[in-house]
Design an enzyme around this catalytic site. Structure first.
Site, short mmCIF file in Angstrom:
data_model
loop_
_atom_site.label_atom_id
_atom_site.label_comp_id
_atom_site.label_asym_id
_atom_site.label_seq_id
_atom_site.Cartn_x
_atom_site.Cartn_y
_atom_site.Cartn_z
N HIS A 136 0.66 -1.31 0.01
CA HIS A 136 0.18 -0.05 0.07
C HIS A 136 0.84 1.36 -0.03
O HIS A 136 0.42 2.39 -0.50
CB HIS A 136 -0.90 -0.01 1.30
CG HIS A 136 -1.85 1.19 1.12
ND1 HIS A 136 -2.90 1.41 -0.05
CD2 HIS A 136 -1.95 2.21 2.06
CE1 HIS A 136 -3.35 2.51 0.53
NE2 HIS A 136 -3.16 3.08 1.61
N LYS A 199 -10.29 16.99 -6.03
CA LYS A 199 -11.50 16.76 -5.69
C LYS A 199 -11.42 17.03 -4.10
O LYS A 199 -10.44 17.21 -3.35
CB LYS A 199 -12.18 15.67 -5.78
CG LYS A 199 -11.69 14.40 -5.41
CD LYS A 199 -12.34 13.09 -5.74
CE LYS A 199 -11.99 11.97 -5.33
NZ LYS A 199 -10.78 11.24 -5.41
N GLY A 231 -14.81 -0.03 -3.57
CA GLY A 231 -15.16 0.68 -4.73
C GLY A 231 -15.72 2.07 -4.69
O GLY A 231 -15.82 2.75 -5.63
N THR A 233 -14.18 4.85 -3.60
CA THR A 233 -13.16 5.89 -4.12
C THR A 233 -13.30 6.14 -5.48
O THR A 233 -13.58 7.01 -6.14
CB THR A 233 -11.77 5.38 -3.89
OG1 THR A 233 -11.60 4.95 -2.41
CG2 THR A 233 -10.85 6.36 -4.17
#
Ligand code: R5P
Length: 330
Positions: A136, A199, A231, A233
């Site tokens: 990650h 965003k 899902g 994101t």
């Protein structure tokens, strides 16, 4: 004929999570997966016993720490303990998907850093080396005090996409500032422009776009991420931009795909929502076995050749992986 690896000196074990992957790796290497008795006591405790000797062998465990995460974590810790007590010479854990890695820093305070805790547990149990895929965040490698190799699959995934689809009118989209680095690598590799979505999250579930940096109009879009879990994101970003663009392709190494049952009754609903917002294909790898999951939007790439090559190199004379990183799939 010389065997690719010597079964007298090397053994491969698997546990509950990556069975098919381990089988296919072993087949490539022309070796059997070693026998293991694995069961639960009535209270849920794990019992296991090695069914063959590992004395003085270099043992490779192929096992992802995906859902059920805590069960899979305990399984590998307990196997490593058994291997150590049975005098394995070296234990290399190949953990394609390293669970608990996302909690790698304090964000609000008064929280744990589970990726460090898991690193400590694996090391304390007795692994000598860790090999994982698209960890990650890079700093997690520093949580281990043993050799830790992170193998990237971006090259493998994007090559597969560019072979399957015409990307000549595509842009690589970075869904936020945090993903720019990954998007830049892919854009450079494929010779494509990059577009960044700037965003802001007003509240937990309310995302607003401040700016789109670059041109999306009428373009095909390629998005690259390390994993897709709920899902949310990707869906939230795509809901805001999909009307501007043409086909959307997603590449993510780990298909975690946790189903939020307050939103979806089944995986068809989960994946259909991706289709509705213009996603044509989602490319993932089998770092996590997609047991009962098959949906036409999914394309699963097999990591077994890469893992077999890793084992061949690591169990070889020098144990070095440097040759691996020169392969075309990187
Ligand atoms: C975030 O840092 C990760 O790279 C992924 O974007 C994220 O974990 C995906 O999670 P979800 O699919 O639940 O939104």
């Amino acid at each position: 004929m010389n065997k690719i690896i010597d079964a007298n000196k090397t053994a491969i074990f698997n546990l509950s999570s990556s069975k098919n992957l381990a089988k296919s790796v072993a087949k490539t290497l022309d070796i059997e997966v070693s026998g293991l008795e694995l069961k639960r006591f009535l209270d849920g405790e794990i019992y296991l016993r090695l069914l063959e000797t590992v004395r003085n062998k270099h043992v490779f465990i192929i096992h992802s720490i995906n859902s059920p995460v805590n069960e899979n974590l305990m399984e590998i810790l307990i196997l490593v303990d058994a291997l150590k007590r049975a005098s394995a010479k070296e234990i290399t854990a190949i953990i394609p998907y390293l669970g608990y890695a996302r909690q790698d820093r304090l964000s609000k305070g008064r929280e744990p850093i589970t990726s460090k805790l898991v690193a400590d547990l694996l090391e304390k149990a007795g692994i000598n080396r860790l090999i994982t895929f698209d960890i990650h965040s890079n700093q997690i490698q520093g949580f281990f005090n043993i050799p830790t190799d992170n193998i990237r699959t971006l090259g493998y995934l994007t090559t597969a996409i560019s072979k399957a689809y015409d990307l000549s009118n595509a842009v690589v989209l970075s869904p936020d500032f945090g993903s720019i680095k990954r998007a830049k690598v892919v854009a450079k590799r494929l010779g494509l422009p990059i577009v960044i979505v700037d965003k802001r999250r007003e509240q937990q579930n309310n995302v607003e776009i401040d700016n789109i940096i670059g041109n999306l109009d009428g373009k095909d879009v390629l998005i690259v991420d390390d994993m897709i879990d709920t899902g949310n994101t990707l869906k939230k970003t795509l809901q805001l931009i999909h009307e501007k663009c043409n086909n959307i392709y997603i590449a993510a190494t780990h298909g975690v795909f946790s189903l939020d049952q307050t939103k979806y009754q089944n995986y068809d609903e989960y994946f259909n929502e991706f289709s509705k917002i213009g996603v044509k294909k989602i490319f993932i790898t089998n770092s996590i076995e997609q047991k009962a999951l098959s949906h036409e939007i999914l394309e699963v790439l097999d990591l077994s050749s890469q893992i077999a090559e890793v084992i061949r190199l690591v169990s070889g004379k020098h144990g070095a992986l440097s040759d691996f990183f020169n392969k075309e799939w990187n």
